[in-house]
Scaffold this motif. Structure first.
Motif, PDB file in Angstrom:
ATOM      1  N   GLU A 159      24.706   6.055 -14.433  1.00 61.19           N
ATOM      2  CA  GLU A 159      24.380   7.341 -15.048  1.00 61.19           C
ATOM      3  C   GLU A 159      24.295   7.229 -16.563  1.00 61.19           C
ATOM      4  O   GLU A 159      23.389   7.790 -17.193  1.00 61.19           O
TER       5      GLU A 159
ATOM      6  N   THR B 149      23.629   4.583 -18.367  1.00 55.70           N
ATOM      7  CA  THR B 149      22.423   3.826 -18.728  1.00 55.70           C
ATOM      8  C   THR B 149      21.176   4.672 -18.566  1.00 55.70           C
ATOM      9  O   THR B 149      20.280   4.651 -19.420  1.00 55.70           O
ATOM     10  N   ALA B 150      21.105   5.446 -17.475  1.00 57.01           N
ATOM     11  CA  ALA B 150      19.936   6.301 -17.227  1.00 57.01           C
ATOM     12  C   ALA B 150      19.755   7.301 -18.362  1.00 57.01           C
ATOM     13  O   ALA B 150      18.626   7.561 -18.808  1.00 57.01           O
ATOM     14  N   GLU B 151      20.860   7.869 -18.844  1.00 51.56           N
ATOM     15  CA  GLU B 151      20.781   8.839 -19.929  1.00 51.56           C
ATOM     16  C   GLU B 151      20.294   8.188 -21.217  1.00 51.56           C
ATOM     17  O   GLU B 151      19.478   8.749 -21.950  1.00 51.56           O
TER      18      GLU B 151
ATOM     19  N   ARG C  53      16.589   7.582 -20.863  1.00 54.76           N
ATOM     20  CA  ARG C  53      15.839   8.841 -20.940  1.00 54.76           C
ATOM     21  C   ARG C  53      15.698   9.301 -22.387  1.00 54.76           C
ATOM     22  O   ARG C  53      14.614   9.709 -22.824  1.00 54.76           O
TER      23      ARG C  53
ATOM     24  N   THR D 266      10.835   3.799 -19.480  1.00 56.13           N
ATOM     25  CA  THR D 266      10.564   4.059 -18.058  1.00 56.13           C
ATOM     26  C   THR D 266      10.410   2.802 -17.215  1.00 56.13           C
ATOM     27  O   THR D 266      10.320   2.896 -15.986  1.00 56.13           O
TER      28      THR D 266
ATOM     29  N   GLN E 143      16.835   0.594 -11.886  1.00 57.98           N
ATOM     30  CA  GLN E 143      18.302   0.622 -11.843  1.00 57.98           C
ATOM     31  C   GLN E 143      18.784   0.386 -10.411  1.00 57.98           C
ATOM     32  O   GLN E 143      18.238   0.957  -9.459  1.00 57.98           O
TER      33      GLN E 143
END
Length: 542
Positions: A408, A410-412, A415, A420, A424
Protein backbone atom coordinates in the motif's frame (compact mmCIF):
# COMPACT_ATOMS: atom_id res chain seq x y z
CA UNK A 1 60.15 11.69 3.60
CA UNK A 2 56.56 10.87 2.71
CA UNK A 3 55.97 7.92 0.39
CA UNK A 4 53.15 8.53 -2.09
CA UNK A 5 51.76 5.58 -4.06
CA UNK A 6 49.85 6.45 -7.22
CA UNK A 7 47.55 3.88 -8.79
CA UNK A 8 47.31 4.52 -12.54
CA UNK A 9 49.85 6.14 -14.84
CA UNK A 10 47.67 7.97 -17.32
CA UNK A 11 47.63 11.73 -17.77
CA UNK A 12 46.32 12.30 -14.21
CA UNK A 13 48.68 9.89 -12.45
CA UNK A 14 51.72 11.06 -14.39
CA UNK A 15 51.01 14.73 -13.68
CA UNK A 16 50.50 14.05 -9.98
CA UNK A 17 53.70 12.00 -9.83
CA UNK A 18 55.77 14.97 -10.98
CA UNK A 19 54.15 17.43 -8.58
CA UNK A 20 54.64 15.12 -5.57
CA UNK A 21 58.18 14.33 -6.70
CA UNK A 22 58.96 18.05 -6.85
CA UNK A 23 57.41 18.44 -3.39
CA UNK A 24 60.01 16.00 -2.04
CA UNK A 25 57.95 12.81 -1.79
CA UNK A 26 59.20 9.37 -2.73
CA UNK A 27 56.70 8.55 -5.46
CA UNK A 28 55.76 5.05 -6.60
CA UNK A 29 53.66 4.52 -9.72
CA UNK A 30 51.61 1.32 -10.04
CA UNK A 31 50.05 0.70 -13.44
CA UNK A 32 48.67 -2.29 -15.31
CA UNK A 33 50.26 -0.82 -18.47
CA UNK A 34 47.11 -1.10 -20.56
CA UNK A 35 48.10 0.30 -23.95
CA UNK A 36 44.49 0.96 -24.99
CA UNK A 37 43.60 3.25 -22.09
CA UNK A 38 42.00 6.65 -22.74
CA UNK A 39 45.27 8.52 -22.07
CA UNK A 40 47.35 6.30 -24.31
CA UNK A 41 44.99 6.54 -27.27
CA UNK A 42 44.25 10.28 -26.93
CA UNK A 43 45.38 12.74 -29.59
CA UNK A 44 46.63 15.30 -27.05
CA UNK A 45 44.58 18.23 -28.40
CA UNK A 46 44.17 21.49 -26.48
CA UNK A 47 41.64 23.83 -28.11
CA UNK A 48 40.48 27.16 -26.64
CA UNK A 49 37.05 27.15 -28.33
CA UNK A 50 35.06 23.98 -27.84
CA UNK A 51 31.57 22.55 -28.08
CA UNK A 52 28.65 23.37 -30.32
CA UNK A 53 28.67 27.01 -29.26
CA UNK A 54 32.42 27.34 -29.73
CA UNK A 55 32.69 28.88 -26.27
CA UNK A 56 35.91 29.55 -24.42
CA UNK A 57 35.76 28.54 -20.76
CA UNK A 58 36.42 31.25 -18.21
CA UNK A 59 39.37 29.36 -16.73
CA UNK A 60 41.03 28.40 -20.03
CA UNK A 61 43.83 30.96 -19.81
CA UNK A 62 44.67 30.00 -16.24
CA UNK A 63 44.68 26.30 -17.06
CA UNK A 64 46.71 26.85 -20.23
CA UNK A 65 49.36 28.91 -18.44
CA UNK A 66 49.60 26.23 -15.75
CA UNK A 67 49.83 23.43 -18.32
CA UNK A 68 52.45 25.21 -20.42
CA UNK A 69 54.71 25.86 -17.42
CA UNK A 70 54.25 22.29 -16.20
CA UNK A 71 55.08 20.57 -19.49
CA UNK A 72 58.07 22.85 -20.07
CA UNK A 73 59.39 21.90 -16.63
CA UNK A 74 59.07 18.22 -17.48
CA UNK A 75 60.68 18.82 -20.88
CA UNK A 76 63.74 20.32 -19.19
CA UNK A 77 64.12 17.16 -17.11
CA UNK A 78 63.50 14.49 -19.74
CA UNK A 79 65.16 16.35 -22.61
CA UNK A 80 62.31 15.91 -25.06
CA UNK A 81 59.80 18.33 -26.60
CA UNK A 82 56.33 17.46 -25.36
CA UNK A 83 53.99 20.44 -25.88
CA UNK A 84 53.69 22.10 -29.28
CA UNK A 85 51.93 25.43 -29.82
CA UNK A 86 50.04 24.69 -33.02
CA UNK A 87 47.15 26.71 -34.53
CA UNK A 88 44.06 24.61 -35.22
CA UNK A 89 41.40 25.20 -37.90
CA UNK A 90 37.70 25.02 -37.03
CA UNK A 91 35.26 24.82 -39.96
CA UNK A 92 31.71 26.04 -39.45
CA UNK A 93 29.08 23.34 -39.90
CA UNK A 94 26.25 25.69 -40.84
CA UNK A 95 25.37 29.32 -41.55
CA UNK A 96 23.77 29.51 -38.11
CA UNK A 97 26.98 28.38 -36.44
CA UNK A 98 29.00 30.91 -38.45
CA UNK A 99 26.62 33.75 -37.61
CA UNK A 100 26.68 32.85 -33.92
CA UNK A 101 30.46 32.94 -33.84
CA UNK A 102 30.76 36.21 -35.76
CA UNK A 103 28.14 37.92 -33.59
CA UNK A 104 29.18 36.63 -30.16
CA UNK A 105 32.82 35.52 -30.33
CA UNK A 106 34.84 37.03 -33.19
CA UNK A 107 35.22 40.60 -31.96
CA UNK A 108 35.73 39.65 -28.32
CA UNK A 109 38.53 37.20 -29.19
CA UNK A 110 39.95 38.97 -32.23
CA UNK A 111 43.55 38.65 -30.99
CA UNK A 112 43.21 34.88 -30.59
CA UNK A 113 41.66 33.94 -33.92
CA UNK A 114 42.11 34.39 -37.65
CA UNK A 115 39.09 34.07 -39.90
CA UNK A 116 39.27 31.64 -42.84
CA UNK A 117 37.55 32.81 -46.04
CA UNK A 118 36.17 30.90 -49.00
CA UNK A 119 36.97 31.96 -52.58
CA UNK A 120 33.71 33.96 -52.74
CA UNK A 121 34.68 35.98 -49.67
CA UNK A 122 32.36 34.32 -47.16
CA UNK A 123 33.73 33.27 -43.79
CA UNK A 124 33.87 29.47 -43.60
CA UNK A 125 35.88 28.93 -40.45
CA UNK A 126 38.51 30.31 -38.09
CA UNK A 127 41.99 29.50 -36.87
CA UNK A 128 42.52 29.09 -33.13
CA UNK A 129 45.95 30.70 -32.89
CA UNK A 130 46.60 29.58 -29.30
CA UNK A 131 45.72 25.92 -29.77
CA UNK A 132 48.30 23.34 -28.75
CA UNK A 133 49.02 19.65 -28.88
CA UNK A 134 50.70 17.41 -26.35
CA UNK A 135 52.76 14.47 -27.49
CA UNK A 136 50.91 12.47 -24.90
CA UNK A 137 52.47 9.06 -25.45
CA UNK A 138 55.92 10.66 -25.20
CA UNK A 139 54.85 12.33 -21.97
CA UNK A 140 53.61 9.05 -20.49
CA UNK A 141 56.67 7.11 -21.72
CA UNK A 142 59.26 9.57 -20.41
CA UNK A 143 57.44 9.80 -17.07
CA UNK A 144 57.39 6.02 -16.77
CA UNK A 145 61.07 5.75 -17.67
CA UNK A 146 62.07 8.46 -15.19
CA UNK A 147 60.41 6.77 -12.22
CA UNK A 148 61.46 3.31 -13.44
CA UNK A 149 65.10 4.41 -13.22
CA UNK A 150 64.43 5.27 -9.58
CA UNK A 151 63.00 1.78 -9.06
CA UNK A 152 59.59 3.31 -8.40
CA UNK A 153 57.52 2.03 -11.33
CA UNK A 154 55.57 -1.19 -10.83
CA UNK A 155 53.43 -3.15 -13.31
CA UNK A 156 50.51 -4.66 -11.41
CA UNK A 157 46.79 -5.18 -12.04
CA UNK A 158 45.51 -4.22 -8.60
CA UNK A 159 42.25 -5.68 -7.29
CA UNK A 160 40.72 -2.68 -5.52
CA UNK A 161 38.76 -4.85 -3.11
CA UNK A 162 41.47 -7.35 -2.16
CA UNK A 163 44.91 -5.84 -2.66
CA UNK A 164 44.62 -2.59 -0.70
CA UNK A 165 45.06 -2.54 3.07
CA UNK A 166 44.61 0.75 4.93
CA UNK A 167 46.54 0.91 8.19
CA UNK A 168 47.07 3.53 10.86
CA UNK A 169 50.53 4.35 9.52
CA UNK A 170 49.81 4.16 5.78
CA UNK A 171 48.56 1.97 2.96
CA UNK A 172 49.82 -1.39 1.69
CA UNK A 173 49.29 -2.52 -1.90
CA UNK A 174 49.60 -6.29 -2.13
CA UNK A 175 51.14 -7.86 -5.22
CA UNK A 176 53.25 -4.81 -5.95
CA UNK A 177 54.51 -5.12 -2.35
CA UNK A 178 54.54 -1.35 -1.96
CA UNK A 179 53.72 0.47 1.27
CA UNK A 180 53.18 4.21 1.30
CA UNK A 181 52.12 7.02 3.56
CA UNK A 182 49.21 7.53 1.22
CA UNK A 183 47.57 6.05 -1.86
CA UNK A 184 46.05 8.12 -4.65
CA UNK A 185 43.62 6.59 -7.17
CA UNK A 186 44.30 7.97 -10.67
CA UNK A 187 42.85 5.15 -12.76
CA UNK A 188 40.30 7.00 -14.86
CA UNK A 189 37.34 4.82 -15.79
CA UNK A 190 37.48 1.24 -14.48
CA UNK A 191 35.01 -1.57 -15.05
CA UNK A 192 35.66 -2.70 -11.47
CA UNK A 193 33.95 -0.37 -9.02
CA UNK A 194 36.18 1.55 -6.62
CA UNK A 195 34.51 0.97 -3.25
CA UNK A 196 36.71 3.64 -1.63
CA UNK A 197 35.40 6.34 -3.99
CA UNK A 198 32.19 4.89 -5.47
CA UNK A 199 30.44 6.48 -8.43
CA UNK A 200 33.56 8.28 -9.76
CA UNK A 201 33.63 9.12 -12.61
CA UNK A 202 29.88 9.62 -12.84
CA UNK A 203 29.55 10.28 -16.59
CA UNK A 204 32.04 8.04 -18.45
CA UNK A 205 31.86 8.12 -22.24
CA UNK A 206 33.29 5.69 -24.74
CA UNK A 207 35.00 7.17 -27.76
CA UNK A 208 36.06 5.54 -31.00
CA UNK A 209 38.76 6.76 -33.39
CA UNK A 210 39.98 5.71 -36.80
CA UNK A 211 43.50 5.81 -38.11
CA UNK A 212 43.36 6.59 -41.84
CA UNK A 213 45.78 7.00 -44.69
CA UNK A 214 45.04 9.91 -47.06
CA UNK A 215 47.54 9.74 -49.96
CA UNK A 216 48.78 13.15 -51.07
CA UNK A 217 47.44 15.08 -48.06
CA UNK A 218 50.12 17.40 -46.66
CA UNK A 219 48.09 19.26 -44.01
CA UNK A 220 49.95 19.35 -40.67
CA UNK A 221 47.38 21.36 -38.71
CA UNK A 222 44.53 19.86 -36.73
CA UNK A 223 41.18 20.43 -38.47
CA UNK A 224 37.84 20.36 -36.64
CA UNK A 225 34.28 20.14 -37.89
CA UNK A 226 32.31 18.47 -35.10
CA UNK A 227 34.99 15.76 -35.24
CA UNK A 228 38.72 16.45 -35.37
CA UNK A 229 41.27 15.25 -37.91
CA UNK A 230 44.86 15.27 -36.74
CA UNK A 231 48.17 14.13 -38.25
CA UNK A 232 49.56 11.05 -36.52
CA UNK A 233 52.55 11.88 -34.37
CA UNK A 234 55.25 9.25 -34.31
CA UNK A 235 54.59 8.95 -30.57
CA UNK A 236 50.95 8.09 -31.32
CA UNK A 237 51.89 4.77 -32.93
CA UNK A 238 49.22 2.43 -31.58
CA UNK A 239 50.17 -0.97 -30.09
CA UNK A 240 47.89 -2.71 -32.59
CA UNK A 241 49.73 -1.17 -35.54
CA UNK A 242 52.22 -3.38 -37.34
CA UNK A 243 54.20 -0.73 -39.23
CA UNK A 244 55.80 2.64 -38.70
CA UNK A 245 53.72 5.80 -39.11
CA UNK A 246 53.77 7.43 -42.57
CA UNK A 247 53.49 11.15 -43.31
CA UNK A 248 50.02 10.80 -44.82
CA UNK A 249 48.43 9.09 -41.82
CA UNK A 250 45.81 10.81 -39.69
CA UNK A 251 43.51 10.10 -36.78
CA UNK A 252 39.84 11.13 -36.85
CA UNK A 253 37.73 11.16 -33.72
CA UNK A 254 35.98 10.86 -31.58
CA UNK A 255 32.51 9.43 -31.04
CA UNK A 256 30.62 9.75 -27.74
CA UNK A 257 28.74 6.81 -26.26
CA UNK A 258 27.63 7.01 -22.62
CA UNK A 259 25.68 3.74 -22.74
CA UNK A 260 27.86 1.03 -24.29
CA UNK A 261 31.09 1.36 -22.31
CA UNK A 262 32.46 -2.10 -22.95
CA UNK A 263 32.98 -4.36 -25.92
CA UNK A 264 34.97 -4.07 -29.13
CA UNK A 265 34.78 -1.31 -31.72
CA UNK A 266 31.75 -1.65 -33.97
CA UNK A 267 30.63 -0.81 -37.49
CA UNK A 268 28.34 1.97 -36.23
CA UNK A 269 31.26 3.98 -34.88
CA UNK A 270 33.31 3.27 -38.00
CA UNK A 271 30.49 4.42 -40.28
CA UNK A 272 29.91 7.56 -38.20
CA UNK A 273 33.56 8.56 -38.49
CA UNK A 274 34.02 7.70 -42.17
CA UNK A 275 30.89 9.73 -43.01
CA UNK A 276 32.34 12.68 -41.10
CA UNK A 277 35.69 12.32 -42.85
CA UNK A 278 34.05 12.46 -46.29
CA UNK A 279 32.57 15.81 -45.28
CA UNK A 280 36.02 17.07 -44.25
CA UNK A 281 37.98 15.98 -47.33
CA UNK A 282 37.25 15.00 -50.92
CA UNK A 283 40.40 12.86 -51.04
CA UNK A 284 40.28 9.09 -51.10
CA UNK A 285 41.31 7.41 -47.84
CA UNK A 286 41.89 3.97 -46.38
CA UNK A 287 41.04 2.96 -42.80
CA UNK A 288 44.11 1.28 -41.31
CA UNK A 289 43.19 1.26 -37.61
CA UNK A 290 40.11 1.36 -35.36
CA UNK A 291 40.49 2.07 -31.63
CA UNK A 292 38.30 2.86 -28.65
CA UNK A 293 38.67 3.86 -25.02
CA UNK A 294 36.46 5.21 -22.22
CA UNK A 295 36.94 8.79 -21.08
CA UNK A 296 36.63 9.43 -17.35
CA UNK A 297 34.14 12.28 -17.62
CA UNK A 298 32.01 13.87 -14.91
CA UNK A 299 28.59 15.51 -14.97
CA UNK A 300 30.12 18.81 -13.82
CA UNK A 301 32.85 18.56 -16.50
CA UNK A 302 35.35 19.29 -13.74
CA UNK A 303 38.08 16.99 -12.38
CA UNK A 304 37.53 15.25 -9.06
CA UNK A 305 40.22 16.28 -6.54
CA UNK A 306 39.43 14.85 -3.11
CA UNK A 307 40.60 13.13 0.03
CA UNK A 308 38.65 10.20 1.44
CA UNK A 309 35.99 11.27 3.94
CA UNK A 310 37.27 8.81 6.57
CA UNK A 311 40.76 7.67 5.61
CA UNK A 312 43.09 10.62 5.09
CA UNK A 313 45.68 8.19 3.64
CA UNK A 314 43.49 7.85 0.53
CA UNK A 315 42.82 10.39 -2.21
CA UNK A 316 41.53 10.49 -5.77
CA UNK A 317 42.31 12.42 -8.95
CA UNK A 318 39.85 11.57 -11.70
CA UNK A 319 37.36 12.97 -14.19
CA UNK A 320 39.68 14.58 -16.75
CA UNK A 321 37.22 13.83 -19.55
CA UNK A 322 38.25 14.98 -23.01
CA UNK A 323 40.37 17.86 -21.64
CA UNK A 324 42.92 15.85 -19.72
CA UNK A 325 45.99 17.42 -21.34
CA UNK A 326 44.74 20.86 -20.34
CA UNK A 327 43.22 20.12 -16.93
CA UNK A 328 45.53 17.48 -15.46
CA UNK A 329 48.51 19.72 -14.56
CA UNK A 330 46.43 22.20 -12.54
CA UNK A 331 44.24 19.51 -10.94
CA UNK A 332 47.30 17.45 -9.99
CA UNK A 333 48.99 20.53 -8.52
CA UNK A 334 45.90 21.24 -6.40
CA UNK A 335 45.80 17.69 -5.06
CA UNK A 336 49.54 17.67 -4.37
CA UNK A 337 49.12 20.86 -2.33
CA UNK A 338 46.20 19.29 -0.46
CA UNK A 339 48.25 16.18 0.32
CA UNK A 340 51.43 17.92 1.38
CA UNK A 341 50.00 20.77 3.45
CA UNK A 342 49.05 20.37 7.11
CA UNK A 343 45.29 20.52 7.46
CA UNK A 344 42.86 19.13 9.96
CA UNK A 345 40.72 16.11 9.04
CA UNK A 346 37.61 18.30 9.33
CA UNK A 347 38.91 20.70 6.68
CA UNK A 348 39.45 17.86 4.23
CA UNK A 349 36.38 15.88 5.10
CA UNK A 350 33.93 15.25 2.28
CA UNK A 351 30.39 14.00 2.62
CA UNK A 352 30.27 10.20 3.01
CA UNK A 353 28.34 8.13 0.49
CA UNK A 354 25.66 5.88 2.00
CA UNK A 355 25.30 2.28 0.85
CA UNK A 356 21.80 3.11 -0.39
CA UNK A 357 23.11 5.93 -2.57
CA UNK A 358 25.94 3.69 -3.72
CA UNK A 359 23.51 0.92 -4.70
CA UNK A 360 21.41 3.45 -6.63
CA UNK A 361 24.52 4.72 -8.44
CA UNK A 362 25.47 1.17 -9.45
CA UNK A 363 21.96 0.32 -10.66
CA UNK A 364 21.55 3.61 -12.51
CA UNK A 365 24.64 2.90 -14.61
CA UNK A 366 23.51 -0.64 -15.40
CA UNK A 367 19.98 -0.06 -16.68
CA UNK A 368 18.43 1.81 -19.57
CA UNK A 369 14.94 2.98 -20.56
CA UNK A 370 12.89 -0.04 -21.60
CA UNK A 371 14.60 -2.56 -19.30
CA UNK A 372 12.80 -4.98 -17.00
CA UNK A 373 13.96 -4.81 -13.37
CA UNK A 374 12.95 -6.10 -9.93
CA UNK A 375 12.66 -4.50 -6.51
CA UNK A 376 12.64 -7.67 -4.43
CA UNK A 377 11.95 -5.86 -1.14
CA UNK A 378 9.59 -2.98 -1.89
CA UNK A 379 9.37 -1.63 1.67
CA UNK A 380 8.18 1.97 1.50
CA UNK A 381 8.70 2.11 -2.27
CA UNK A 382 11.84 4.22 -2.53
CA UNK A 383 13.77 1.70 -4.63
CA UNK A 384 10.71 0.85 -6.72
CA UNK A 385 10.17 4.50 -7.62
CA UNK A 386 13.89 4.96 -8.34
CA UNK A 387 13.98 1.97 -10.69
CA UNK A 388 10.76 3.01 -12.42
CA UNK A 389 12.21 6.44 -13.13
CA UNK A 390 15.33 4.82 -14.58
CA UNK A 391 13.54 2.43 -16.96
CA UNK A 392 10.89 5.06 -17.80
CA UNK A 393 7.50 4.29 -19.32
CA UNK A 394 8.87 1.77 -21.83
CA UNK A 395 10.30 -0.37 -19.04
CA UNK A 396 8.75 -2.60 -16.41
CA UNK A 397 9.34 -2.99 -12.67
CA UNK A 398 8.30 -5.97 -10.55
CA UNK A 399 7.84 -4.66 -7.00
CA UNK A 400 7.61 -7.43 -4.39
CA UNK A 401 6.87 -7.45 -0.67
CA UNK A 402 5.27 -9.94 1.68
CA UNK A 403 3.65 -7.21 3.80
CA UNK A 404 0.38 -5.65 2.72
CA UNK A 405 1.32 -2.33 4.36
CA UNK A 406 4.44 -2.17 2.19
CA UNK A 407 2.42 -2.78 -0.96
CA UNK A 408 0.00 0.00 0.00
CA UNK A 409 2.78 2.43 0.90
CA UNK A 410 4.57 1.77 -2.40
CA UNK A 411 1.33 2.11 -4.40
CA UNK A 412 0.69 5.52 -2.84
CA UNK A 413 4.22 6.71 -3.62
CA UNK A 414 3.89 5.57 -7.23
CA UNK A 415 0.47 7.22 -7.59
CA UNK A 416 1.78 10.55 -6.27
CA UNK A 417 4.60 10.44 -8.82
CA UNK A 418 2.46 9.39 -11.78
CA UNK A 419 4.24 6.06 -12.24
CA UNK A 420 2.26 3.31 -13.95
CA UNK A 421 4.79 0.75 -15.28
CA UNK A 422 5.10 -1.15 -11.99
CA UNK A 423 3.70 -4.63 -11.35
CA UNK A 424 3.15 -5.00 -7.58
CA UNK A 425 3.17 -8.49 -6.09
CA UNK A 426 2.28 -9.27 -2.46
CA UNK A 427 4.11 -12.48 -1.69
CA UNK A 428 7.40 -13.94 -0.42
CA UNK A 429 10.19 -12.79 -2.78
CA UNK A 430 11.71 -16.28 -2.94
CA UNK A 431 8.43 -17.64 -4.32
CA UNK A 432 7.94 -14.78 -6.78
CA UNK A 433 11.50 -14.88 -8.15
CA UNK A 434 11.31 -18.63 -8.58
CA UNK A 435 8.02 -18.23 -10.46
CA UNK A 436 9.55 -15.59 -12.74
CA UNK A 437 12.45 -17.94 -13.35
CA UNK A 438 10.08 -20.73 -14.33
CA UNK A 439 8.42 -18.30 -16.75
CA UNK A 440 11.84 -17.74 -18.38
CA UNK A 441 11.91 -14.09 -17.42
CA UNK A 442 15.18 -12.18 -17.86
CA UNK A 443 15.89 -8.92 -16.04
CA UNK A 444 18.61 -6.28 -16.14
CA UNK A 445 18.75 -5.41 -12.44
CA UNK A 446 17.49 -6.55 -9.04
CA UNK A 447 17.60 -4.73 -5.70
CA UNK A 448 17.31 -6.24 -2.22
CA UNK A 449 17.08 -4.24 1.03
CA UNK A 450 16.98 -6.88 3.73
CA UNK A 451 15.64 -6.58 7.29
CA UNK A 452 12.35 -5.08 8.42
CA UNK A 453 10.02 -2.46 6.92
CA UNK A 454 11.11 1.02 8.12
CA UNK A 455 8.36 2.35 10.35
CA UNK A 456 6.63 -1.04 10.30
CA UNK A 457 6.48 -4.12 12.51
CA UNK A 458 10.08 -4.99 13.42
CA UNK A 459 9.03 -8.57 14.12
CA UNK A 460 8.32 -9.06 10.42
CA UNK A 461 11.71 -9.36 8.77
CA UNK A 462 13.24 -11.08 5.79
CA UNK A 463 14.74 -14.43 6.83
CA UNK A 464 17.89 -16.37 6.03
CA UNK A 465 16.24 -19.24 4.13
CA UNK A 466 13.87 -17.07 2.12
CA UNK A 467 16.63 -14.58 1.28
CA UNK A 468 19.07 -17.28 0.21
CA UNK A 469 16.51 -18.81 -2.16
CA UNK A 470 15.53 -15.41 -3.55
CA UNK A 471 19.12 -14.23 -4.14
CA UNK A 472 19.99 -17.54 -5.79
CA UNK A 473 17.01 -17.23 -8.14
CA UNK A 474 17.89 -13.59 -8.75
CA UNK A 475 21.33 -14.54 -10.05
CA UNK A 476 19.74 -16.86 -12.59
CA UNK A 477 17.28 -14.16 -13.69
CA UNK A 478 20.03 -11.64 -14.53
CA UNK A 479 20.74 -11.10 -18.21
CA UNK A 480 24.32 -10.68 -19.47
CA UNK A 481 25.70 -7.43 -18.06
CA UNK A 482 22.98 -7.35 -15.40
CA UNK A 483 23.49 -6.25 -11.78
CA UNK A 484 22.00 -7.31 -8.46
CA UNK A 485 22.57 -5.34 -5.25
CA UNK A 486 21.84 -6.81 -1.82
CA UNK A 487 22.04 -4.53 1.21
CA UNK A 488 22.12 -6.54 4.42
CA UNK A 489 21.52 -4.86 7.78
CA UNK A 490 23.45 -6.76 10.44
CA UNK A 491 22.34 -4.77 13.50
CA UNK A 492 18.93 -6.37 14.16
CA UNK A 493 18.14 -9.88 15.44
CA UNK A 494 18.76 -12.34 12.63
CA UNK A 495 20.59 -9.75 10.56
CA UNK A 496 24.05 -11.28 11.01
CA UNK A 497 22.75 -14.72 10.05
CA UNK A 498 21.01 -13.32 6.97
CA UNK A 499 24.17 -11.46 5.90
CA UNK A 500 26.19 -14.66 6.30
CA UNK A 501 23.73 -16.44 3.99
CA UNK A 502 24.32 -13.83 1.29
CA UNK A 503 28.05 -14.05 1.94
CA UNK A 504 27.92 -17.82 1.38
CA UNK A 505 26.34 -17.22 -2.03
CA UNK A 506 29.00 -14.63 -2.84
CA UNK A 507 31.72 -17.14 -2.00
CA UNK A 508 30.16 -19.91 -4.07
CA UNK A 509 29.21 -18.12 -7.31
CA UNK A 510 30.76 -19.26 -10.57
CA UNK A 511 33.48 -16.63 -11.14
CA UNK A 512 33.43 -17.38 -14.87
CA UNK A 513 29.88 -16.03 -14.99
CA UNK A 514 29.64 -13.54 -12.10
CA UNK A 515 31.76 -10.96 -10.32
CA UNK A 516 31.06 -9.98 -6.71
CA UNK A 517 31.98 -6.85 -4.74
CA UNK A 518 31.45 -6.78 -0.95
CA UNK A 519 31.37 -3.29 0.56
CA UNK A 520 30.97 -2.91 4.34
CA UNK A 521 29.50 0.27 5.74
CA UNK A 522 32.31 0.34 8.31
CA UNK A 523 35.44 -1.80 8.60
CA UNK A 524 35.47 -1.38 12.39
CA UNK A 525 31.79 -2.05 13.14
CA UNK A 526 30.66 -5.61 12.45
CA UNK A 527 27.04 -4.55 12.97
CA UNK A 528 27.16 -1.97 10.16
CA UNK A 529 25.28 -2.64 6.91
CA UNK A 530 27.06 -4.42 4.07
CA UNK A 531 26.42 -4.12 0.34
CA UNK A 532 26.87 -7.09 -2.00
CA UNK A 533 27.10 -6.27 -5.71
CA UNK A 534 26.66 -9.23 -8.08
CA UNK A 535 27.38 -8.63 -11.78
CA UNK A 536 26.75 -11.11 -14.57
CA UNK A 537 29.57 -10.91 -17.07
CA UNK A 538 28.83 -9.77 -20.61
CA UNK A 539 30.68 -12.84 -21.83
CA UNK A 540 31.78 -15.95 -20.00
CA UNK A 541 35.51 -15.99 -19.36
CA UNK A 542 37.57 -18.91 -20.60
Amino acid sequence: MEVSVILGQGIAGSSLAWWLHWAGDEVHLIDRKEEKSASRTAAGLITPFAGKRMAKSADHETLMNEATAFYQRVENIVGRKLLEQQPSLRWFQSDQERDLFLEERAEKHAAEIKLEYASDGTVQGFWMLNAARLRIRDFLFTTREYFARLGHYHVQDVDLNKDISVMADGVMVQGANVKGSRLIFCQGYQSQMNAWFPGIPDAPARGEMLKVQIPGRQETAVVQQRYWLAPVHSDLQHPDDQKETADDEYIIGATYDRVNLSGPQDDIGRQELTTALRQMTSSQFTVIGHYSAVRAATKTRKPVVALHHEYQQLAILNGMGSKGCLQAPAAAKALAALLTQTTSPEQNKSKPVSLTRLAHSIIRRAIQPGDTVIDATAGNGHDTLFMAQCVQERGRVFSIDVQHSAIESTAEKLRMNGVTQVVQIEDDHSIVLDRLLQESQSVRAIMFNLGYLPGGDKQQITTRDSTKKAVTSGLQLLSAGGVMTVTAYRGHPGGQEEARAVDEIAQEVNVEIFTVDVIPGSEENEASPVLYVFRRREKQTL
